[in-house]
Design an enzyme around this catalytic site. Structure first.
Site, mmCIF file in Angstrom:
data_model
loop_
_atom_site.group_PDB
_atom_site.id
_atom_site.type_symbol
_atom_site.label_atom_id
_atom_site.label_comp_id
_atom_site.label_asym_id
_atom_site.label_seq_id
_atom_site.Cartn_x
_atom_site.Cartn_y
_atom_site.Cartn_z
ATOM 1 N N SER A 89 48.171 29.659 45.044
ATOM 2 C CA SER A 89 47.378 30.692 45.690
ATOM 3 C C SER A 89 47.121 31.924 44.835
ATOM 4 O O SER A 89 46.378 32.820 45.238
ATOM 5 C CB SER A 89 48.072 31.135 46.981
ATOM 6 O OG SER A 89 49.349 31.704 46.694
ATOM 7 N N LYS A 105 48.477 40.508 42.395
ATOM 8 C CA LYS A 105 47.924 39.734 43.504
ATOM 9 C C LYS A 105 47.811 40.604 44.752
ATOM 10 O O LYS A 105 48.608 41.527 44.963
ATOM 11 C CB LYS A 105 48.833 38.527 43.763
ATOM 12 C CG LYS A 105 48.306 37.475 44.727
ATOM 13 C CD LYS A 105 49.279 36.309 44.768
ATOM 14 C CE LYS A 105 48.891 35.227 45.743
ATOM 15 N NZ LYS A 105 49.880 34.118 45.751
ATOM 16 N N SER A 163 52.483 28.343 43.200
ATOM 17 C CA SER A 163 51.300 29.194 43.239
ATOM 18 C C SER A 163 51.043 30.063 42.016
ATOM 19 O O SER A 163 50.003 30.701 41.930
ATOM 20 C CB SER A 163 51.332 30.087 44.485
ATOM 21 O OG SER A 163 51.137 29.317 45.644
#
Length: 471
Positions: A162, A87, A186
């Site tokens: 996310s 990420k 997330s």
């Protein structure tokens, strides 16, 4: 939607653990796998938008180095040559990180995050960094910087957030192991809406160098085996994380478990937030029936969340990000995603007394979660109350402000520090994946994955995802 009838590249045919076995036997080359992944990305990522950074030349160079190591019989670790993604907020030296927002200047990291270091030390080939929404505070793939990240299952569907780019890359087959972060759901929310397996580990199990209340890093993959493979690399102490757990050699490859006689809770009523969609409830109930049929004692767990916990958590986060927002220049504020700009204003000028009330509420939630779940070997629940929503919605209800009404099932385990996984357990009538959350006692990460693996093997064919494949 990607045509699922087309021939998959080698990376999509082989899970990470299978790739390693193939490398060892000389049947597959890390360079060929990397080329296949890059070809898939070139062909299919324009419709998905999973990456914030790609450097094909570096990917091929790293794959060539892995291939040379395998030829010498000297692999660096258990994922040498396995394609991975990280990420955007997991820093990589020299690669700009902007936390998914167009509002602020990029951070240029001078050191890798612990997660990145563990992957590289074990020989993993990092394909790229993946997208996230502004400041990681949306449960979707909508970003002022990156635009919209879309589901490989159907571009009209959300990827969640996310860690939306990580989930999209996993579902699309852009590698085997994909690392995201999770502060309220997330990694589990992308997993449930994309049919993936994941683990939000116990606090400190996977070190990160920006620890924060409830935050964890965890792997997303197409199988529990690959999640466990990733954990064997990531779950090592690091002094940069002051919450890092002491060394512990866990046999992550030992995933078998006998559920007979285990006490399993079934948690179907959230107690706060969004009501559970009947199709989600039915899928999770069917999963619980499999545990019961195999000899587990399945007991109903009454709701332990309430609206006060959700509202106070939402308010606490608004205050936190109001501090980030208010320091921006007037021009930079205009570049924040409008939904986020509106949301953070709820944290403006909150008194110190109120902020402490919000903080104290987190401790209350932690206590309530542990008290409710401690009697059980595992707790089964939905990950989210609803299945995937439209890709351009920032939140499951659209563009309105409903706080954090969608994380009643996931949030408690971030605040309590307990491990919680997701694995696909069914589909809605229109084909959207549904995730089963399995949570365990604190530090019982391997045990939690064992229950998750048990269900993955026991689930029926109509609950098993056949992932869309690209070119």
């Amino acid at each position: 939607m990607i045509d699922a009838t087309t021939t998959a590249a080698p990376s999509q045919e082989l899970a990470g653990a299978e790739l390693v076995r193939a490398y060892a036997g000389g049947a597959v080359s890390p360079v060929d796998v990397a080329r296949g992944v890059l070809e898939d990305i070139e062909a299919n990522n324009p419709a998905i938008n999973a990456f914030s950074n790609l450097d094909p030349e570096q990917v091929l160079a790293d794959a060539a180095a892995s291939e040379a190591r395998w030829r010498r019989g000297e692999p660096l670790g258990p994922i040498d040559g396995v394609p991975c993604t990280v990420k955007e907020n997991l820093y990589r030296v020299g690669i700009a990180a902007r936390a998914g927002t167009a509002s602020s200047d990029p951070v240029m990291p001078v050191r890798n995050s612990p997660v990145v270091d563990r992957i590289l030390e074990a020989g993993g080939v990092i394909v790229g960094s993946t997208t996230m929404p502004d400041w990681g505070m949306l449960s979707s793939g909508v970003s002022s910087l990156h635009g919209v990240t879309r589901s490989p299952w159907n571009p009209d569907w959300t990827v969640g957030g996310s860690s939306g780019g990580a989930g999209a890359a996993a579902a699309a087959g852009f590698g085997s192991i994909h690392i995201g972060t999770d502060i309220g759901g997330s990694v589990r929310l992308p997993a449930t809406w994309l049919g993936l397996a994941t683990l939000k580990p116990s606090d400190g199990r996977v070190p990160i160098d920006n620890p924060y209340l409830g935050r964890a890093a965890g792997p997303l993959a197409r199988s529990v085996e690959d999640v466990a493979l990733a954990m064997s690399v990531l779950s090592r102490p690091d002094v940069r994380d002051y919450t890092s757990l002491p060394p512990e050699k866990l046999p992550w490859d030992e995933l078998d478990v006998d559920v007979r006689g285990k006490r399993i809770a079934l948690h179907l009523e959230p107690g706060a937030g969004m009501p559970v969609d009947p199709e989600v409830r039915a899928a999770v109930s069917r999963a619980a029936d499999l545990f019961s049929d195999a000899g587990a004692e399945v007991v109903e767990l009454k709701p332990f969340m309430n609206e006060r916990y959700l509202e106070n958590m939402d308010a606490f986060w608004r205050v936190r990000f109001w501090r980030s927002y208010v320091d921006l220049t007037p021009e930079a504020k205009t570049r924040v995603l409008p939904f986020i700009a509106t949301w953070v204003h709820g944290g403006a000028d909150v008194s110190g007394r109120k902020a402490l009330e919000y903080f104290d509420s987190i401790a209350d939630l932690r206590r309530a979660t542990v008290d409710a779940t401690q009697p059980f070997d595992a707790v089964l629940s939905p990950v989210a109350s609803v299945a995937a929503f439209p890709a351009d919605w920032p939140m499951p209800w659209g563009h309105d402000d409903a706080g954090m009404a969608h994380i009643s099932f996931t949030l408690p385990y971030n605040m309590s520090g307990q491990p919680a996984s997701s694995v696909n357990c069914g589909f809605t009538s229109d084909g959207r994946p549904i995730g089963l959350q399995i949570s365990g006692r604190r530090f019982a990460d391997l045990e939690t994955l064992q229950y998750t693996s048990w269900y993955e093997k026991a689930r029926p064919a109509n609950a098993t995802p056949t992932f869309p494949s690209g070119s």
